[in-house]
Design a protein around this motif. Structure first.
Motif, PDB file in Angstrom:
ATOM      1  N   LYS A   5     -10.390 -11.486  25.356  1.00 11.97           N
ATOM      2  CA  LYS A   5     -11.466 -12.515  24.821  1.00 11.97           C
ATOM      3  C   LYS A   5     -12.533 -12.271  25.376  1.00 11.97           C
ATOM      4  CE  LYS A   5      -8.890 -14.907  20.959  1.00 11.97           C
ATOM      5  NZ  LYS A   5      -9.465 -14.314  20.475  1.00 11.97           N
ATOM      6  N   SER A   6     -13.814 -13.286  25.415  1.00  9.56           N
ATOM      7  CA  SER A   6     -14.776 -13.591  26.862  1.00  9.56           C
ATOM      8  C   SER A   6     -14.370 -14.772  27.300  1.00  9.56           C
ATOM      9  CB  SER A   6     -15.822 -13.433  26.246  1.00  9.56           C
ATOM     10  OG  SER A   6     -16.195 -14.943  24.888  1.00  9.56           O
ATOM     11  N   PRO A   7     -14.300 -15.636  28.407  1.00 16.89           N
ATOM     12  CA  PRO A   7     -14.480 -16.210  29.426  1.00 16.89           C
ATOM     13  C   PRO A   7     -14.420 -17.931  28.067  1.00 16.89           C
ATOM     14  CG  PRO A   7     -15.633 -15.311  31.144  1.00 16.89           C
ATOM     15  CD  PRO A   7     -15.149 -14.355  29.292  1.00 16.89           C
ATOM     16  N   GLN A   8     -15.878 -17.476  27.506  1.00 16.83           N
ATOM     17  CA  GLN A   8     -16.339 -18.671  26.391  1.00 16.83           C
ATOM     18  C   GLN A   8     -15.485 -18.385  25.799  1.00 16.83           C
ATOM     19  OE1 GLN A   8     -17.926 -16.201  27.486  1.00 16.83           O
ATOM     20  NE2 GLN A   8     -19.663 -16.900  28.910  1.00 16.83           N
ATOM     21  N   GLN A   9     -15.028 -17.867  25.524  1.00 20.28           N
ATOM     22  CA  GLN A   9     -13.811 -17.677  23.923  1.00 20.28           C
ATOM     23  C   GLN A   9     -12.355 -18.362  23.900  1.00 20.28           C
ATOM     24  OE1 GLN A   9     -14.511 -13.704  23.258  1.00 20.28           O
ATOM     25  NE2 GLN A   9     -15.473 -14.172  21.104  1.00 20.28           N
ATOM     26  N   LEU A  10     -12.324 -17.841  25.351  1.00 19.66           N
ATOM     27  CA  LEU A  10     -11.398 -18.490  25.883  1.00 19.66           C
ATOM     28  C   LEU A  10     -10.927 -20.320  26.033  1.00 19.66           C
ATOM     29  CD1 LEU A  10     -10.586 -15.475  28.835  1.00 19.66           C
ATOM     30  CD2 LEU A  10      -8.889 -15.930  26.411  1.00 19.66           C
ATOM     31  N   GLU A  11     -12.653 -20.311  26.766  1.00 20.97           N
ATOM     32  CA  GLU A  11     -12.181 -21.657  26.907  1.00 20.97           C
ATOM     33  C   GLU A  11     -12.305 -22.776  24.910  1.00 20.97           C
ATOM     34  OE1 GLU A  11     -15.362 -24.935  29.084  1.00 20.97           O
ATOM     35  OE2 GLU A  11     -16.105 -22.553  29.173  1.00 20.97           O
ATOM     36  N   ILE A  12     -13.295 -21.354  24.759  1.00 21.50           N
ATOM     37  CA  ILE A  12     -12.509 -23.131  23.036  1.00 21.50           C
ATOM     38  C   ILE A  12     -11.562 -22.919  22.607  1.00 21.50           C
ATOM     39  CG2 ILE A  12     -14.150 -22.570  19.840  1.00 21.50           C
ATOM     40  CD1 ILE A  12     -16.330 -20.694  22.436  1.00 21.50           C
ATOM     41  N   VAL A  13     -10.622 -22.030  23.261  1.00 23.78           N
ATOM     42  CA  VAL A  13      -9.688 -21.449  22.731  1.00 23.78           C
ATOM     43  C   VAL A  13      -8.489 -22.574  23.230  1.00 23.78           C
ATOM     44  CG1 VAL A  13      -7.337 -20.607  22.560  1.00 23.78           C
ATOM     45  CG2 VAL A  13      -9.458 -19.681  21.718  1.00 23.78           C
ATOM     46  N   VAL A  14      -8.810 -22.608  24.636  1.00 25.92           N
ATOM     47  CA  VAL A  14      -8.061 -23.278  25.346  1.00 25.92           C
ATOM     48  C   VAL A  14      -8.812 -25.367  25.054  1.00 25.92           C
ATOM     49  CG1 VAL A  14      -8.042 -24.679  27.959  1.00 25.92           C
ATOM     50  CG2 VAL A  14      -8.229 -22.338  27.717  1.00 25.92           C
ATOM     51  N   ASN A  15      -9.518 -25.723  24.425  1.00 24.28           N
ATOM     52  CA  ASN A  15      -9.992 -26.729  24.403  1.00 24.28           C
ATOM     53  C   ASN A  15      -9.865 -26.880  22.640  1.00 24.28           C
ATOM     54  OD1 ASN A  15     -12.267 -27.034  26.717  1.00 24.28           O
ATOM     55  ND2 ASN A  15     -13.331 -26.137  25.723  1.00 24.28           N
ATOM     56  N   GLU A  16      -9.234 -26.249  22.353  1.00 23.53           N
ATOM     57  CA  GLU A  16      -8.168 -26.376  20.898  1.00 23.53           C
ATOM     58  C   GLU A  16      -7.123 -26.432  20.354  1.00 23.53           C
ATOM     59  OE1 GLU A  16      -9.199 -22.756  18.667  1.00 23.53           O
ATOM     60  OE2 GLU A  16     -11.653 -23.730  17.949  1.00 23.53           O
ATOM     61  N   ARG A  17      -6.422 -25.793  21.625  1.00 26.59           N
ATOM     62  CA  ARG A  17      -4.959 -25.696  21.896  1.00 26.59           C
ATOM     63  C   ARG A  17      -4.974 -27.276  22.886  1.00 26.59           C
ATOM     64  NH1 ARG A  17      -5.076 -22.619  19.365  1.00 26.59           N
ATOM     65  NH2 ARG A  17      -4.229 -20.037  19.702  1.00 26.59           N
ATOM     66  N   THR A  18      -5.713 -28.107  23.719  1.00 25.99           N
ATOM     67  CA  THR A  18      -5.835 -29.042  24.666  1.00 25.99           C
ATOM     68  C   THR A  18      -5.728 -29.739  22.950  1.00 25.99           C
ATOM     69  OG1 THR A  18      -6.138 -28.182  26.518  1.00 25.99           O
ATOM     70  CG2 THR A  18      -6.600 -30.406  26.355  1.00 25.99           C
ATOM     71  N   GLN A  19      -6.891 -29.903  22.388  1.00 27.30           N
ATOM     72  CA  GLN A  19      -7.274 -31.089  21.438  1.00 27.30           C
ATOM     73  C   GLN A  19      -5.556 -31.218  20.372  1.00 27.30           C
ATOM     74  OE1 GLN A  19     -10.524 -30.738  18.658  1.00 27.30           O
ATOM     75  NE2 GLN A  19      -9.697 -32.384  17.785  1.00 27.30           N
ATOM     76  N   GLN A  20      -4.874 -30.167  20.643  1.00 33.03           N
ATOM     77  CA  GLN A  20      -3.939 -29.829  19.336  1.00 33.03           C
ATOM     78  C   GLN A  20      -2.521 -30.971  19.679  1.00 33.03           C
ATOM     79  OE1 GLN A  20      -3.494 -25.427  18.076  1.00 33.03           O
ATOM     80  NE2 GLN A  20      -5.160 -25.931  16.621  1.00 33.03           N
ATOM     81  N   LEU A  21      -2.390 -29.659  21.567  1.00 32.06           N
ATOM     82  CA  LEU A  21      -1.456 -30.322  22.079  1.00 32.06           C
ATOM     83  C   LEU A  21      -1.554 -32.415  22.360  1.00 32.06           C
ATOM     84  CD1 LEU A  21      -1.340 -28.175  24.720  1.00 32.06           C
ATOM     85  CD2 LEU A  21       0.472 -28.827  22.885  1.00 32.06           C
ATOM     86  N   ALA A  22      -2.877 -32.816  22.355  1.00 37.11           N
ATOM     87  CA  ALA A  22      -2.652 -34.483  22.131  1.00 37.11           C
ATOM     88  C   ALA A  22      -2.402 -34.872  21.329  1.00 37.11           C
ATOM     89  CB  ALA A  22      -4.159 -34.141  22.849  1.00 37.11           C
ATOM     90  N   GLU A  23      -2.757 -34.348  20.200  1.00 31.82           N
ATOM     91  CA  GLU A  23      -2.569 -35.204  18.718  1.00 31.82           C
ATOM     92  C   GLU A  23      -0.794 -35.186  18.722  1.00 31.82           C
ATOM     93  OE1 GLU A  23      -4.637 -32.564  16.212  1.00 31.82           O
ATOM     94  OE2 GLU A  23      -6.333 -33.350  16.667  1.00 31.82           O
TER      95      GLU A  23
END
Length: 375
Positions: free
Chosen positions: A127-145
């Motif tokens: 994945k590109s850095p932009q794609q990785l950032e999207i994945v990280v943000n999604e995972r962060t949101q899931q972890l927060a929930e």
């Protein structure tokens, strides 16, 4: 085979050809342009692998396809070497060595091509850095929930335990009262009934202690102990001994204070709970072979700039080689022949750690223990 043998036996011979300067019509400009260009390419080809090597050394565990990079390093070095030999031939016509280096370079080149072909499908999945950032943000949101759900579940569980333990107190107290009435009405000469009532009383006491322990665990999980104030250590210790006077007298304990620090800024409720658990444990686990001595010491550590309180006894002691990792675990006990719940040290350690401190323990079996609280 004779030609091959002749080739390798005369690998560095140069008598068969003239130097390149004398092969054809070279002008000074043409010749030196060729030489400087070859040397410049060689220098660049050697600088690139060293840069890659430095990068691999620093980021080895973070770079994908490390083997491919090593093949590229070798391939580039060999390419540079061909240019170096090409420049040397202007003075020393080592054409056999040049041919051998070109042959090795060709082999490594095709090995690199094949290896690159094999990893391309895997490389395309990166994945590109932009794609990785999207994945990280999604995972962060899931972890927060998930964290919110766990916090809510933990709170609900604490409330349930607190409510259940609170609701159980009344029927347990009623059972105790009814047992007392039953004992008053029954014939004391009936040994069978007397024995059964004693067993019921013991079981009721255990249930009551379990309810109290569950309540204490919930309290220590939820109570932030925010009543921070200047505490007179001696007065708090006297309060604890006064409130447990019968137990202290029954143990015949000799309790001494060596207080080099008389006051501490801390939660009084938390401090009292810590010292109560340590003192009561010393009494509970006293040795039957000697009179119990408990020494409570306070000091200020100039190195760490922190206050320390130690509770030292000459009781049964603990085998730390076997029990150190379980010492502050919930419901862990180390002397089964003595009544206990395995909650006191857990609560003590939880309070101390939540306030940014730590507990150090020294102990030896049948010698005694020292619990040092670093505030």
């Amino acid at each position: 085979m004779e030609e091959v043998s002749d080739f390798f036996s005369k690998l560095l011979w140069s008598e068969s050809w003239p130097a390149r300067w004398y092969c054809g019509k070279w002008t000074d400009f043409h010749g030196w342009l060729y030489i400087f260009s070859s040397l410049a390419i060689w220098a660049a080809y050697f600088a690139i692998p060293f840069s890659l090597f430095y990068m691999l050394r620093k980021k080895k565990d973070e770079i994908p396809f490390v083997k491919i990079l090593w093949l590229f390093i070798l391939f580039i070095l060999l390419c540079g070497l061909t240019h170096l030999v090409d420049a040397i031939i202007f003075w020393e016509p080592v054409y056999r060595l040049s041919a051998l280096i070109l042959f090795i370079t060709a082999i490594i080149s095709w090995i690199t091509v094949w290896a690159l072909y094999k990893v391309i499908p895997h490389a395309l999945t990166l994945k590109s850095p932009q794609q990785l950032e999207i994945v990280v943000n999604e995972r962060t949101q899931q972890l927060a929930e998930s964290n919110q759900n766990l916090v809510r579940l933990n709170k609900d569980m604490d409330n349930f335990i607190y409510s259940a333990s609170h609701d159980l107190k009344s029927p347990v107290n009623n059972i105790e009262g009814l047992l007392q009435l039953l004992k008053a009405e029954m014939n004391p000469e009936n040994k069978v009934v007397t024995s059964l009532i004693e067993k019921i009383e013991n079981s009721t006491a255990k249930v009551k202690n379990t309810v109290i322990n569950l309540t204490d665990i919930v309290k220590v999980q939820t109570n932030p102990y925010e009543d921070i104030q200047e505490i007179n250590i001696r007065e708090v210790l006297k309060e604890i001994l006064s409130e447990n006077e019968i137990l202290v007298k029954a143990s015949h304990a000799k309790i001494t204070f060596t207080l080099n620090v008389e006051t501490i800024i801390y939660s009084k409720q938390a401090f009292k709970s810590i010292m109560y658990n340590l003192i009561i444990n010393s009494i509970k686990y006293k040795s039957p072979d000697r009179s119990l001595k408990i020494e409570i010491m306070t000091a200020h550590n100039p190195v760490t700039n922190r206050n320390e309180i130690s509770v030292k006894d000459n009781g049964l002691g603990i085998d730390l080689d076997l029990c150190r990792d379980k010492l502050f675990k919930l419901f862990k006990r180390f002397h089964d022949h003595i009544e206990g719940s395995g909650v006191g040290l857990y609560i003590t350690n939880k309070i101390v750690e939540d306030k940014g401190g730590k507990i150090e323990v020294e102990s030896a079996v049948n010698v005694g223990s020292v619990f040092k609280i670093i505030f």
